[in-house]
Design a protein around this motif. Structure first.
Motif, PDB file in Angstrom:
ATOM      1  N   GLY A  89      35.407  35.367  44.323  1.00 26.22           N
ATOM      2  CA  GLY A  89      34.369  34.353  44.148  1.00 26.22           C
ATOM      3  C   GLY A  89      34.657  33.423  42.996  1.00 26.22           C
ATOM      4  O   GLY A  89      35.799  33.039  42.745  1.00 26.22           O
ATOM      5  N   HIS A  90      33.606  33.088  42.247  1.00 29.84           N
ATOM      6  CA  HIS A  90      33.698  32.058  41.227  1.00 29.84           C
ATOM      7  C   HIS A  90      34.211  32.598  39.889  1.00 29.84           C
ATOM      8  O   HIS A  90      33.545  32.487  38.857  1.00 29.84           O
ATOM      9  N   VAL A  91      35.382  33.195  39.906  1.00 33.85           N
ATOM     10  CA  VAL A  91      36.034  33.660  38.682  1.00 33.85           C
ATOM     11  C   VAL A  91      37.366  32.942  38.527  1.00 33.85           C
ATOM     12  O   VAL A  91      37.952  32.481  39.506  1.00 33.85           O
ATOM     13  N   VAL A  92      37.841  32.872  37.292  1.00 33.45           N
ATOM     14  CA  VAL A  92      39.076  32.140  37.029  1.00 33.45           C
ATOM     15  C   VAL A  92      40.271  32.842  37.664  1.00 33.45           C
ATOM     16  O   VAL A  92      41.123  32.201  38.281  1.00 33.45           O
ATOM     17  N   ARG A  93      40.341  34.175  37.511  1.00 32.98           N
ATOM     18  CA  ARG A  93      41.472  34.923  38.059  1.00 32.98           C
ATOM     19  C   ARG A  93      40.958  36.043  38.965  1.00 32.98           C
ATOM     20  O   ARG A  93      40.874  37.207  38.540  1.00 32.98           O
ATOM     21  N   PRO A  94      40.608  35.737  40.200  1.00 34.77           N
ATOM     22  CA  PRO A  94      40.171  36.794  41.123  1.00 34.77           C
ATOM     23  C   PRO A  94      41.327  37.727  41.452  1.00 34.77           C
ATOM     24  O   PRO A  94      42.493  37.333  41.359  1.00 34.77           O
TER      25      PRO A  94
ATOM     26  N   TYR B 147      41.614  44.742  39.783  1.00 30.96           N
ATOM     27  CA  TYR B 147      41.683  45.226  38.408  1.00 30.96           C
ATOM     28  C   TYR B 147      41.459  46.736  38.432  1.00 30.96           C
ATOM     29  O   TYR B 147      40.361  47.202  38.752  1.00 30.96           O
ATOM     30  N   GLU B 148      42.512  47.488  38.119  1.00 33.89           N
ATOM     31  CA  GLU B 148      42.403  48.951  38.140  1.00 33.89           C
ATOM     32  C   GLU B 148      41.972  49.422  36.754  1.00 33.89           C
ATOM     33  O   GLU B 148      42.678  49.217  35.769  1.00 33.89           O
ATOM     34  N   ALA B 149      40.806  50.031  36.698  1.00 37.33           N
ATOM     35  CA  ALA B 149      40.213  50.390  35.415  1.00 37.33           C
ATOM     36  C   ALA B 149      39.423  51.686  35.556  1.00 37.33           C
ATOM     37  O   ALA B 149      39.122  52.127  36.673  1.00 37.33           O
ATOM     38  N   PRO B 150      39.059  52.304  34.449  1.00 33.80           N
ATOM     39  CA  PRO B 150      38.258  53.530  34.527  1.00 33.80           C
ATOM     40  C   PRO B 150      36.862  53.223  35.068  1.00 33.80           C
ATOM     41  O   PRO B 150      36.293  52.161  34.792  1.00 33.80           O
ATOM     42  N   LEU B 151      36.299  54.136  35.836  1.00 29.94           N
ATOM     43  CA  LEU B 151      34.917  53.987  36.240  1.00 29.94           C
ATOM     44  C   LEU B 151      34.047  53.989  34.988  1.00 29.94           C
ATOM     45  O   LEU B 151      34.309  54.723  34.031  1.00 29.94           O
ATOM     46  N   GLY B 152      33.040  53.148  34.982  1.00 26.70           N
ATOM     47  CA  GLY B 152      32.203  53.004  33.801  1.00 26.70           C
ATOM     48  C   GLY B 152      32.455  51.708  33.054  1.00 26.70           C
ATOM     49  O   GLY B 152      31.693  51.351  32.145  1.00 26.70           O
ATOM     50  N   ILE B 153      33.504  50.978  33.415  1.00 24.95           N
ATOM     51  CA  ILE B 153      33.722  49.661  32.834  1.00 24.95           C
ATOM     52  C   ILE B 153      32.577  48.753  33.280  1.00 24.95           C
ATOM     53  O   ILE B 153      31.924  49.013  34.293  1.00 24.95           O
ATOM     54  N   THR B 154      32.290  47.704  32.558  1.00 28.20           N
ATOM     55  CA  THR B 154      31.201  46.800  32.921  1.00 28.20           C
ATOM     56  C   THR B 154      31.751  45.506  33.517  1.00 28.20           C
ATOM     57  O   THR B 154      32.935  45.175  33.318  1.00 28.20           O
ATOM     58  N   LEU B 155      30.886  44.765  34.197  1.00 23.88           N
ATOM     59  CA  LEU B 155      31.322  43.479  34.731  1.00 23.88           C
ATOM     60  C   LEU B 155      31.672  42.524  33.596  1.00 23.88           C
ATOM     61  O   LEU B 155      32.599  41.719  33.729  1.00 23.88           O
ATOM     62  N   ARG B 156      30.948  42.606  32.483  1.00 26.21           N
ATOM     63  CA  ARG B 156      31.265  41.732  31.360  1.00 26.21           C
ATOM     64  C   ARG B 156      32.717  41.945  30.911  1.00 26.21           C
ATOM     65  O   ARG B 156      33.458  41.001  30.649  1.00 26.21           O
ATOM     66  N   GLU B 157      33.124  43.204  30.829  1.00 32.46           N
ATOM     67  CA  GLU B 157      34.500  43.506  30.426  1.00 32.46           C
ATOM     68  C   GLU B 157      35.500  43.028  31.476  1.00 32.46           C
ATOM     69  O   GLU B 157      36.561  42.480  31.142  1.00 32.46           O
ATOM     70  N   LEU B 158      35.167  43.237  32.750  1.00 35.18           N
ATOM     71  CA  LEU B 158      36.066  42.786  33.813  1.00 35.18           C
ATOM     72  C   LEU B 158      36.183  41.266  33.839  1.00 35.18           C
ATOM     73  O   LEU B 158      37.264  40.715  34.076  1.00 35.18           O
ATOM     74  N   LEU B 159      35.066  40.586  33.599  1.00 36.38           N
ATOM     75  CA  LEU B 159      35.115  39.125  33.566  1.00 36.38           C
ATOM     76  C   LEU B 159      35.976  38.627  32.411  1.00 36.38           C
ATOM     77  O   LEU B 159      36.674  37.613  32.534  1.00 36.38           O
ATOM     78  N   ASP B 160      35.933  39.332  31.277  1.00 38.44           N
ATOM     79  CA  ASP B 160      36.814  38.969  30.163  1.00 38.44           C
ATOM     80  C   ASP B 160      38.276  39.057  30.591  1.00 38.44           C
ATOM     81  O   ASP B 160      39.100  38.198  30.255  1.00 38.44           O
ATOM     82  N   LEU B 161      38.605  40.101  31.342  1.00 38.16           N
ATOM     83  CA  LEU B 161      39.975  40.276  31.823  1.00 38.16           C
ATOM     84  C   LEU B 161      40.333  39.232  32.879  1.00 38.16           C
ATOM     85  O   LEU B 161      41.499  38.843  33.003  1.00 38.16           O
ATOM     86  N   ALA B 162      39.330  38.789  33.633  1.00 34.92           N
ATOM     87  CA  ALA B 162      39.568  37.850  34.739  1.00 34.92           C
ATOM     88  C   ALA B 162      39.404  36.397  34.324  1.00 34.92           C
ATOM     89  O   ALA B 162      39.408  35.512  35.183  1.00 34.92           O
TER      90      ALA B 162
END
Length: 450
Positions: free
Chosen positions: A248-253, A256-271
């Motif tokens: 969707g509307h993210v810079v880098r769709p 992202y392989e990450a531990p369960l419990g990560i937040t969308l805010r953190e994923l958006l920072d990565l993306a």
């Protein structure tokens, strides 16, 4: 936020040269897990997976090792492993890239799982439309046979296993495990009445384990690293790593392989965040059949318990991101068109309910709805939820009820203004014409007359 948040295990070799080949997989340590598994009794392998806390990665989140342990004691007859690779939930896109980039992960996981449960014939049921994936899996199985990882007397252990890759015919309902089994048997894909559950009477009425691609592909790393290693990632009740699919509307769709419990805010920072000049409006935590979240849920840990407590489901971790230019009525209507089309028609609540949800939503989107229509939507959802034969009906109600909960004012604007208050074309990720209100209204009129 640091990229160290990511935990590349399944995706570790995705950027390797010819990552899909057996040679590349072995060079990266592939099949070490299988060798280690063969040094143990099958029960010990099962116990390792059970102790790891691995939960089904296909959406339901049921403990994988516990599911395996439900198989009855051997009776001399066959038992089967069926891998559900019928990925077709809107927004879900993790299994296809996994099978394209590193299909041997799935092959090795299938062999270890089959060994643990006493299976000698496994099936991979892949969605027929993804012909490129089907061909890649076929080639991966051929390579595994040629290298002695499949067939008779695997690696001199005396253990035999065959794997059949089966292409489905493209029905969303076949992602439901019992409908998948019927389809695999050559029948029309429709869900079965449970009980009996597949563990007791599954494929060909024999004990069967049905697991998602990512669940099975995670097994080699767990066997090699151990259950304690796996539990160092994730949370206490949602252990391990997982593929999070941002679209969707993210810079880098992407994945992202990450531990369960990560937040969308953190994923958006990565993306790279929401596309420049825009802000988050709503998102799905687990695909279109999970209740919508908004910006207020940015810090909800993406694990089964936390997402559930916040009012949604983790599902397949398909994070569809929509900014403020997106019409929520249009998005929900498009999803409902999909569910109405894909309903198998076996049960009345889903067959009729999704049909009318689609019709009423189209009327509202076209600007010809009424305030009473909002109550009709909620009442129809209430008559589907908990009454449908399988989870398709329940899932179809989620975007409707959650959208009305968070964005009722936008539905009302469509009704009072007689049109969408937003420019539908402005939200497009690529150019396409806005939906024609007159055509939608005509479809609605034809539906009512019919």
């Amino acid at each position: 936020m640091s990229v160290s948040t990511l935990t590349p295990v399944l995706s570790a070799q995705w950027d390797a040269t010819r990552s899909w080949t057996l040679a590349t997989y072995e060079a990266g340590g592939g099949y070490a897990g299988l060798r280690h598994a063969f040094t143990q009794e099958p029960a010990a392998v099962l116990a390792t997976v059970k102790d790891s806390g691995l939960r089904g990665r296909g959406g339901a989140g049921f403990p994988t090792g516990l599911k395996w342990s439900f198989l009855p004691a051997p009776d001399g007859g066959p038992r089967y492993l069926v891998v559900n690779a019928d990925e077709s939930e809107p927004g879900t896109c993790k299994d296809v890239p996994l099978m394209m980039a590193t299909p041997q992960y799935l092959i090795e996981g299938s062999i270890i799982t089959s060994y643990a449960i006493g299976c000698h014939h496994a099936f991979i049921y892949v969605r027929g439309e993804v012909l490129h994936v089907y061909r890649r899996l076929l080639r991966a199985v051929e390579e595994a046979y040629a290298a002695g990882y499949l067939g008779k007397n695997i690696m001199g252990t005396g253990y035999d296993l065959d794997i059949t890759v089966h292409a489905g015919a493209g029905a969303y309902i076949c992602g439901e495990e019992t409908a998948l089994l019927d389809s695999l048997e050559g029948l029309r894909g429709q869900p079965r009445l449970k009980p009996p559950f597949p563990a007791v009477e599954g494929l060909y009425a024999r004990p069967t384990v049905v697991n998602n691609v990512e669940s099975i592909a995670s097994v080699p790393a767990i066997v090699m690293g151990g259950s304690d290693w796996f539990r160092t990632m994730g949370t206490e009740k949602s252990a391990g790593f997982g593929l999070f699919s941002l679209s969707g509307h993210v810079v880098r769709p992407g994945q992202y392989e990450a531990p369960l419990g990560i937040t969308l805010r953190e994923l958006l920072d990565l993306a790279g965040g929401i596309r420049e000049g825009h802000e988050l409006k709503f998102w799905t935590p687990g695909g279109s059949s999970t209740p919508l979240f908004t910006a207020e849920h940015l810090d909800v840990p993406l694990d089964y318990e936390s997402v559930g407590a916040a009012g949604s489901m983790l599902g397949t971790r398909a994070l569809q991101i929509f900014d403020e230019t997106t019409c929520v009525v249009r998005a929900v209507t498009r999803w409902m068109e999909f569910y109405a089309h894909e309903s198998c028609g076996k049960c009345t609540p889903c067959r009729e309910g999704t049909y009318w949800l689609k019709a009423v939503l189209r009327r509202i989107e076209a600007g010809q709805g009424s305030m009473e229509d909002l109550d009709v939507l909620l009442d129809t959802c209430d008559n589907i939820l908990g009454r449908a034969f399988c989870a398709l009906g329940d899932g179809a109600t989620s975007p409707v009820t959650s959208a009305l909960k968070h964005f009722r004012a936008e539905f009302e604007q469509h009704i009072t203004a007689g049109a969408c208050p937003l420019d539908p074309a402005a939200s497009a990720l690529f150019g396409y014409p806005p939906r024609d209100a007159g055509r939608l209204a005509g479809q609605m009129a034809g539906t009512v007359q019919a």
